[in-house]
Design a protein around this motif. Structure first.
Motif, PDB file in Angstrom:
ATOM      1  N   ALA A 170      58.296 -36.790   4.701  1.00 26.90           N
ATOM      2  CA  ALA A 170      57.768 -37.745   5.753  1.00 26.90           C
ATOM      3  C   ALA A 170      57.876 -39.044   5.725  1.00 26.90           C
ATOM      4  CB  ALA A 170      56.436 -37.470   6.056  1.00 26.90           C
ATOM      5  N   ILE A 185      50.318 -34.095   8.525  1.00 25.19           N
ATOM      6  CA  ILE A 185      51.626 -34.876   8.886  1.00 25.19           C
ATOM      7  C   ILE A 185      52.966 -33.659   8.378  1.00 25.19           C
ATOM      8  CG2 ILE A 185      53.343 -36.695   9.001  1.00 25.19           C
ATOM      9  CD1 ILE A 185      50.352 -37.070  10.177  1.00 25.19           C
ATOM     10  N   ALA A 199      58.567 -35.717   9.048  1.00 23.68           N
ATOM     11  CA  ALA A 199      57.982 -36.416  10.227  1.00 23.68           C
ATOM     12  C   ALA A 199      57.942 -37.697  10.061  1.00 23.68           C
ATOM     13  CB  ALA A 199      56.644 -35.821  10.519  1.00 23.68           C
ATOM     14  N   ILE A 206      50.513 -33.371  13.062  1.00 24.32           N
ATOM     15  CA  ILE A 206      51.782 -33.636  13.564  1.00 24.32           C
ATOM     16  C   ILE A 206      53.084 -32.469  13.029  1.00 24.32           C
ATOM     17  CG2 ILE A 206      53.643 -35.313  13.715  1.00 24.32           C
ATOM     18  CD1 ILE A 206      50.967 -36.026  15.144  1.00 24.32           C
ATOM     19  N   LYS A 234      56.510 -30.589  11.977  1.00 22.34           N
ATOM     20  CA  LYS A 234      57.734 -30.960  11.152  1.00 22.34           C
ATOM     21  C   LYS A 234      58.746 -31.598  12.089  1.00 22.34           C
ATOM     22  CE  LYS A 234      57.373 -27.174   8.008  1.00 22.34           C
ATOM     23  NZ  LYS A 234      57.864 -25.626   7.653  1.00 22.34           N
ATOM     24  N   ARG A 235      59.392 -32.677  11.482  1.00 20.76           N
ATOM     25  CA  ARG A 235      60.568 -33.667  12.229  1.00 20.76           C
ATOM     26  C   ARG A 235      60.224 -34.079  13.556  1.00 20.76           C
ATOM     27  NH1 ARG A 235      62.039 -28.771  10.337  1.00 20.76           N
ATOM     28  NH2 ARG A 235      61.636 -27.925  12.403  1.00 20.76           N
ATOM     29  N   THR A 236      58.919 -34.274  13.749  1.00 18.15           N
ATOM     30  CA  THR A 236      58.346 -34.917  14.814  1.00 18.15           C
ATOM     31  C   THR A 236      58.371 -36.550  14.741  1.00 18.15           C
ATOM     32  OG1 THR A 236      57.195 -32.986  15.665  1.00 18.15           O
ATOM     33  CG2 THR A 236      56.236 -35.187  16.111  1.00 18.15           C
ATOM     34  N   HIS A 237      58.635 -37.135  15.681  1.00 11.59           N
ATOM     35  CA  HIS A 237      58.552 -38.780  15.662  1.00 11.59           C
ATOM     36  C   HIS A 237      57.290 -39.280  16.561  1.00 11.59           C
ATOM     37  CE1 HIS A 237      60.666 -42.574  15.125  1.00 11.59           C
ATOM     38  NE2 HIS A 237      59.859 -42.970  16.087  1.00 11.59           N
ATOM     39  N   ASP A 284      56.792 -28.882  16.231  1.00 11.25           N
ATOM     40  CA  ASP A 284      58.034 -29.370  15.578  1.00 11.25           C
ATOM     41  C   ASP A 284      58.832 -30.026  16.484  1.00 11.25           C
ATOM     42  OD1 ASP A 284      56.613 -28.135  13.303  1.00 11.25           O
ATOM     43  OD2 ASP A 284      57.677 -26.378  13.559  1.00 11.25           O
ATOM     44  N   ASP A 285      59.633 -31.056  16.029  1.00 11.86           N
ATOM     45  CA  ASP A 285      60.799 -31.746  16.704  1.00 11.86           C
ATOM     46  C   ASP A 285      60.494 -32.168  18.113  1.00 11.86           C
ATOM     47  OD1 ASP A 285      63.019 -30.497  14.909  1.00 11.86           O
ATOM     48  OD2 ASP A 285      62.031 -28.740  15.380  1.00 11.86           O
TER      49      ASP A 285
END
Length: 236
Positions: free
Chosen positions: A111, A125, A129, A143, A145-148, A171-172
């Motif tokens: 992350a 988190i 992410a 939050i 995975k791979r979330t911005h 996610d995403d």
């Protein structure tokens, strides 16, 4: 004692039970070579010392050695703080300077937490992410995975008033800059929240929402995916 940090009442109890702390850092010019004190940590020599300790102990130390001290300067960044900052050495992630991450936070592998971000107690988190500059993840926020989470965005905490349902971001997901996700809102996987939106109700998976209050404006298509894809190199 173990606390259930998914429960706002348990977090409140943890804060109530915690020993409150007011740590000080003091730069001292003076002759402290012969000083011994178990109540503070003292480092240095040749008339220059750095002292660490609790406010009351440091004050007692300075008072008892006032005849040996020429001058001093105190640094302080908290008062009666209940929750320490997390031990960053135990985290397999990239944490940039100026981020404030409280203890009892879970941060996934690779992350990224950028400058000025704030992550409160009980937050989670996910792996890969990114919490961008000056974003806020409130207490118990989740939050995926791979979330911005974009710069200046706020994922509201749910601690006071208490709520049994935290914010959960899948996610995403891309949360645009300066967006606000209100208490208890759930956002489904692979959705996009446009910059500046205020999300007041749950968002299903695979859609784009925008506005205040945010409404679904379309489904995520190839053009959206191209504009919102993450860069793996930033997570290495």
């Amino acid at each position: 004692m173990n606390y259930d940090l998914t429960n706002p009442y348990e977090i409140a109890k943890y804060i109530k039970d915690a020993k409150k702390t007011t740590p000080l850092k003091v730069y001292v010019n003076g002759n402290l070579d012969a000083c011994k004190a178990n109540s503070v940590d003292c480092f240095g020599g040749n008339d220059f010392y750095v002292i660490f300790g609790e406010s009351d102990k440091v004050s007692d130390f300075l008072q008892s050695n006032k005849d040996k001290i020429k001058k001093f300067r105190i640094e302080q960044d908290r008062r009666n703080s209940a929750i320490p900052l997390i031990d960053l050495t135990k985290i397999d992630a990239r944490i940039e300077p100026g981020a404030i991450i409280r203890d009892k936070v879970s941060i996934g592998k690779n992350a990224v937490v950028m400058m000025g971000a704030v992550i409160n107690i009980g937050a989670e988190i996910g792996d890969d992410a990114m919490v961008d500059m000056n974003a806020v993840i409130g207490a118990r926020g989740k939050i995926g995975k791979r979330t911005h989470v974009g710069a200046g965005a706020v994922v509201a905490g749910v601690l006071e008033p208490p709520s049994k349902s935290p914010c959960e971001i899948g996610d995403d997901v891309l949360i645009g800059a300066n967006s606000v996700i209100l208490e208890g809102v759930k956002i489904g996987d692979k959705s996009v929240v446009a910059a500046g939106s205020v999300v007041v109700e749950d968002v299903p998976s695979g859609v784009v929402v925008a506005g205040s209050p945010a409404k679904i404006i379309k489904t995520v298509d190839d053009k959206t995916k191209d504009k919102t894809k993450i860069m793996n190199d930033l997570r290495k």
